[in-house]
Motif scaffolding. Structure first.
Motif, PDB file in Angstrom:
ATOM      1  N   ARG A 145       0.603   4.112  -2.980  1.00 23.60           N
ATOM      2  CA  ARG A 145       0.579   5.609  -2.387  1.00 23.60           C
ATOM      3  C   ARG A 145       1.717   6.390  -3.233  1.00 23.60           C
ATOM      4  O   ARG A 145       1.159   7.500  -3.431  1.00 23.60           O
ATOM      5  CB  ARG A 145       0.445   5.481  -0.855  1.00 23.60           C
ATOM      6  CG  ARG A 145       0.497   7.087  -0.373  1.00 23.60           C
ATOM      7  CD  ARG A 145      -0.958   7.459  -0.169  1.00 23.60           C
ATOM      8  NE  ARG A 145      -0.885   8.674   0.489  1.00 23.60           N
ATOM      9  CZ  ARG A 145      -0.464  10.141  -0.089  1.00 23.60           C
ATOM     10  NH1 ARG A 145      -0.096   9.891  -1.233  1.00 23.60           N
ATOM     11  NH2 ARG A 145      -0.794  10.991   0.470  1.00 23.60           N
ATOM     12  N   SER A 146       2.798   5.917  -3.132  1.00 21.80           N
ATOM     13  CA  SER A 146       3.958   6.917  -3.624  1.00 21.80           C
ATOM     14  C   SER A 146       4.125   6.753  -5.326  1.00 21.80           C
ATOM     15  O   SER A 146       4.992   7.488  -5.603  1.00 21.80           O
ATOM     16  CB  SER A 146       5.167   6.340  -2.805  1.00 21.80           C
ATOM     17  OG  SER A 146       4.803   7.057  -1.532  1.00 21.80           O
ATOM     18  N   ASN A 147       3.643   5.491  -5.533  1.00 22.02           N
ATOM     19  CA  ASN A 147       3.977   5.648  -7.304  1.00 22.02           C
ATOM     20  C   ASN A 147       2.971   4.862  -7.821  1.00 22.02           C
ATOM     21  O   ASN A 147       2.396   3.891  -7.741  1.00 22.02           O
ATOM     22  CB  ASN A 147       5.373   4.394  -7.275  1.00 22.02           C
ATOM     23  CG  ASN A 147       5.766   4.399  -8.386  1.00 22.02           C
ATOM     24  OD1 ASN A 147       5.178   3.942  -9.577  1.00 22.02           O
ATOM     25  ND2 ASN A 147       7.051   4.328  -8.674  1.00 22.02           N
ATOM     26  N   ASP A 206       1.009  -1.257  -0.003  1.00 20.04           N
ATOM     27  CA  ASP A 206      -0.188   0.178  -0.049  1.00 20.04           C
ATOM     28  C   ASP A 206       0.837   1.215   0.077  1.00 20.04           C
ATOM     29  O   ASP A 206       0.416   2.248  -0.649  1.00 20.04           O
ATOM     30  CB  ASP A 206      -1.061   0.125   1.185  1.00 20.04           C
ATOM     31  CG  ASP A 206      -2.089   1.127   0.731  1.00 20.04           C
ATOM     32  OD1 ASP A 206      -2.642   1.007  -0.020  1.00 20.04           O
ATOM     33  OD2 ASP A 206      -1.981   1.976   1.650  1.00 20.04           O
ATOM     34  N   SER A 207       1.964   1.408   0.615  1.00 20.13           N
ATOM     35  CA  SER A 207       2.902   2.413   0.795  1.00 20.13           C
ATOM     36  C   SER A 207       3.632   2.577  -0.553  1.00 20.13           C
ATOM     37  O   SER A 207       3.589   3.680  -0.996  1.00 20.13           O
ATOM     38  CB  SER A 207       4.181   2.398   1.598  1.00 20.13           C
ATOM     39  OG  SER A 207       3.698   2.078   3.049  1.00 20.13           O
TER      40      SER A 207
END
Lengths: 255, 255
Positions: B184-186, B180-181
């Motif tokens: 969220r960032s890519n 999920d991180s």
């Protein structure tokens, strides 16, 4: 590699940088990558650098020379942070014009990036990223941070926690965690960490810190952060196994 | 891009993958990247893929054909996970031998990576990463996770929280947060997320989940995680400003 970041929020800004430089894994050394050109009480200008060390050192040298020689345009005379960013971009172009052919023909990367942040009279505090090509962008309320160097490891913590309304304390801690996460996951980014915090409209940097690898505060926050993440993971709601998920329907709430 | 990870701990293993494939930013689509070749009660073999889609699809197709045609060597006959990894590596080499010249001459990347995890009778459960060149490495107690694809954003959470002694529940949550991180960032990594959890010595996958982008559980953990990170940042000890840090001396404790 290198990792630097600049965060610009309503209350002011934070700039931070690691200090590791490597030419391959068998030549690793430390160089300062955060430079303070401020004139306390009058103007605040801080720059961070990443990329080819000879190029960034040459640019930083030239910025210093222009101040020393009382050049018409220097970091002590230019009236806006935007123009400061353009001026640094111009210096990057000049050095690259000189060295690029020679580096290029041996396959050496000549690219570099700068972050520059601060405040000049009559202006808001700002952070800019200056590309290797000399052009620039600035941090905005929608995207309050800019990163250069090895940016990916430290981005999730920024994406998840920062807003333009965050307090200066919060963004300073978040910056340290972002750099520490990068150091933990990638050996090409390393201490000491240099960080400055600037309160908007104070025209003086009153908060700065340098953290060596063995610094007890750094050890403490690393230990704290690993504990906090483990706790947070532990307390996270369990996955609902063997349930086929369906695209949102109004009555499909988990609560 | 893609992001897949495999985590191998004492109690068993978790494999998880996103589903986004992109050829440039203007052609984004969804493909399954986690494949279950298990025979419940007898053998557990799960594979995840990243890299050139035509190559990975061709390899997965061949793995299926070998099972279907009752080949001497297939995922239903090979006796160890190490040999399974070598066999998949061999199939990758065969497809690349066929296509590489044609892709290469147009500058198209033909590389791919596989993760394969599971357990075969008389063996411990294991996870291997198979490189595009066909060779492989396995997850070990010192480094219990392996990643393929867009690996950097999701690495800090794994580095900070996982050990060989972590519970299966903990590693499953950690895997979801890692993916999920990254999402969220890519934007090149995207849902649905597919994840399986395997309890060692059960020879059956009893826990699997697929989470669409709008899945309420995914929304809940994302919200929870952002809250937890903000709380953890807030409660973190404040930086000790304007102190020059000194390399560790015994009497220089912060406590």
């Amino acid at each position: 590699m290198t990792y630097c970041l600049g965060i610009s929020v309503k209350e002011g800004l934070v700039l931070a940088a690691d200090s590791r430089t490597n030419a391959g894994v068998d030549y690793i050394s430390s160089y300062q990558k955060l430079f303070d050109f401020s004139v306390p009480g009058e103007r605040v200008i801080v720059a961070c650098v990443s990329g080819n060390l000879s190029v960034t050192q040459a640019v930083v040298h030239q910025l210093g020379q222009d101040i020393k020689n009382g050049a018409k345009d220097s970091l002590h005379t230019i009236p806006t942070i935007y123009e400061v960013a353009r001026y640094i971009g111009h210096e990057i172009r000049k050095i690259q014009d000189e060295d690029r052919t020679w580096l290029d023909q041996d396959g050496i990367k000549f690219q570099c990036n700068f972050l520059v942040g601060g405040q000049l009279p009559g202006e808001a505090s700002e952070v800019y990223l200056i590309y290797s090509q000399g052009n620039c962008i600035k941090a905005t309320p929608e995207t309050p941070f800019l990163q250069i160097g090895e940016t990916k490891y430290g981005k999730p913590i920024l994406d998840r926690t920062l807003t333009h309304e965050s307090s200066l304390d919060a963004i300073a801690k978040c910056a340290l965690l972002s750099i520490d996460s990068t150091m933990r996951s990638n050996i090409s980014v390393g201490p000491p960490i240099n960080m400055v915090l600037y309160e908007a409209d104070s025209f003086e940097i009153r908060h700065r810190v340098q953290l060596q690898s063995s610094d007890p505060y750094l050890a403490k926050i690393r230990k704290y952060w690993e504990w906090a993440l483990r706790e947070a993971t532990h307390n996270m709601p369990d996955p609902e196994w063997n349930r086929v998920s369906i695209d949102a329907e109004p009555d499909f709430a988990l609560e």
